[in-house]
Scaffold this motif. Sequence first.
Motif, PDB file in Angstrom:
ATOM      1  N   GLN A 199     -13.433   5.332  -0.124  1.00  0.00           N
ATOM      2  CA  GLN A 199     -15.693   4.842   0.068  1.00  0.00           C
ATOM      3  C   GLN A 199     -15.225   3.251   0.055  1.00  0.00           C
ATOM      4  N   GLY A 238     -13.886   1.630  -4.158  1.00  0.00           N
ATOM      5  CA  GLY A 238     -15.192   0.834  -3.752  1.00  0.00           C
ATOM      6  C   GLY A 238     -16.509   1.757  -3.765  1.00  0.00           C
ATOM      7  N   SER A 239     -16.053   3.157  -4.415  1.00  0.00           N
ATOM      8  CA  SER A 239     -17.432   3.545  -4.829  1.00  0.00           C
ATOM      9  C   SER A 239     -17.926   3.402  -6.199  1.00  0.00           C
ATOM     10  N   ALA A 241       0.847  -1.262  -0.050  1.00  0.00           N
ATOM     11  CA  ALA A 241      -0.194  -0.371   0.158  1.00  0.00           C
ATOM     12  C   ALA A 241       1.045   1.253  -0.086  1.00  0.00           C
ATOM     13  N   ASP A 242       0.661   1.643  -0.377  1.00  0.00           N
ATOM     14  CA  ASP A 242       1.302   3.796  -1.182  1.00  0.00           C
ATOM     15  C   ASP A 242       0.879   4.500  -0.657  1.00  0.00           C
ATOM     16  N   LYS A 255     -14.107  13.073  -6.886  1.00  0.00           N
ATOM     17  CA  LYS A 255     -12.995  11.762  -7.341  1.00  0.00           C
ATOM     18  C   LYS A 255     -13.707  11.132  -8.874  1.00  0.00           C
ATOM     19  N   TYR A 260     -11.387   9.979 -11.186  1.00  0.00           N
ATOM     20  CA  TYR A 260     -11.340   8.324 -12.332  1.00  0.00           C
ATOM     21  C   TYR A 260     -11.638   8.683 -13.831  1.00  0.00           C
TER      22      TYR A 260
END
Length: 436
Positions: free
Chosen positions: A337, A225-226, A54-55, A151, A155
């Motif tokens: 999210q 997860g949005s 993870a970063d 957001k 995306y």
Amino acid sequence: MHLAFVLGHGPSQHSIGAWSLPRAYRGFHYAQPAFWEHLARTLDRGCIDMLFFADMYGVYDGFEGKMDAAVRYAIQFPLHDPAPLAPLLTRASTGLGVGISVSTTYVPPYMTARTMATLDHLTEGRVAWNVVASYGRNAAAQFNMSEELSKEERYLRAEEYMQVCYKLWDSWEPDALVMDREGLTFADPAKVHKIHHKGEYFQVEGPLDVAPGPQGRPVIIQAGGSGPGMAFAGRHAEVHFATSSSLDGMKEHRVRVNESARAAGRAAEDIRILWASSIFVGETEAEARAKDEALRAVVPPEGGLALMSGHFGVDFSTLPADVAIEETGIEETPGMQGVANMLLRDYRGQTLAEVARMYGNGMGGFRAIGTASQVADKMEEAYEASGGHGFMFRCGELPGSIADVVDLLVPELQRRGRFRQAYEGDTLRERLLADD
Ligand SMILES: Cc1cc2nc3c(=O)[nH]c(=O)nc-3n(C[C@H](O)[C@H](O)[C@H](O)COP(=O)(O)O)c2cc1C
């Protein structure tokens, strides 16, 4: 089952304070190669699929409007660049894969395509890219921006970013590298192409200056997860990293992933899910429980709140400790999210203070505590019920919590025919995406 571990390239992992336990890092320094080589050898002994990093960039400075808690308690800070670790880890191991998070919001796509292609060579086909769109104001402020992008825009950029990377990785035809000494031809110019990408966000002429490695492109991992995050997973993820603290939540999430895959014209099985997990294994149940207790005891009370402030963009120091989690305004977050959804679904009715204590000790997700046999029972149940492909373990004390899994749990899963006895295939993609 497929098994991976998630760490950050730093001293402190998902259980805040674990670094301070007496046996943590004994004989090692977290930033030195000997420690990481030791981890790689341990993971390899257990035939673990992947060590995943993870970063993020910068520091969490939303809690009380300052960075003090993050700095004092080492909350994802310091965090070193994970990419240079990849070849070091794979040289110290025989089959272990390495997942590297790189942001589509801050790193130019040419650089990511180039780094990943280079790592594909240097790891001999054992690298994965965790595609993150990033979150947090301070991260944006490291890259000439005073505010983070919405957001939606992150995306949209990420989508075009992927197209650029795919074009760059494909800018070399598979047989372009000739290496013909007599003909004095290293590569065939007819088989290496400029890409001339001109889009909304990026202009990239190509070609990539790295010939394709063993995998051609890294394994693509994604965790958003949005709504737009899940749509992105549907189009691009080979592996989706998900979190749920309940079996019902896991099933629900699998259905969402399946729908996203189908909406993108892919088969549901094309996306493999790894569940974020916290596992405590001991020779006896009491020993496993003691490990969990020891970890809980070192989580600073403010730590979970500060981590949540970083993840969800809310200053939780301004809210009463006894407010219910669903009243904290995280149902629509500029941050993670998928993780917020998990809190709202699985911890509804609990107070902010209760949730923060849990969050500071592993961030929730699938949990199992006990002997190898007890933990394996729970994992088998979740594996069968969830339609997932395996588990991504968060760690407590290092390197001990990894050795526990490798030396106690893995043999039990192997005995049950649930986990490989030896690495199969040549590349991470062949291993991670292998059918059961
Ligand atoms: C289990 C899990 C792990 C994640 N790990 C990272 C990470 O290491 N770095 C990062 O920038 N984002 C990480 N994220 C965030 C996502 O990649 C995504 O950028 C973020 O959640 C915002 O998108 P979303 O609202 O669609 O979830 C993670 C999310 C989840 C659910």
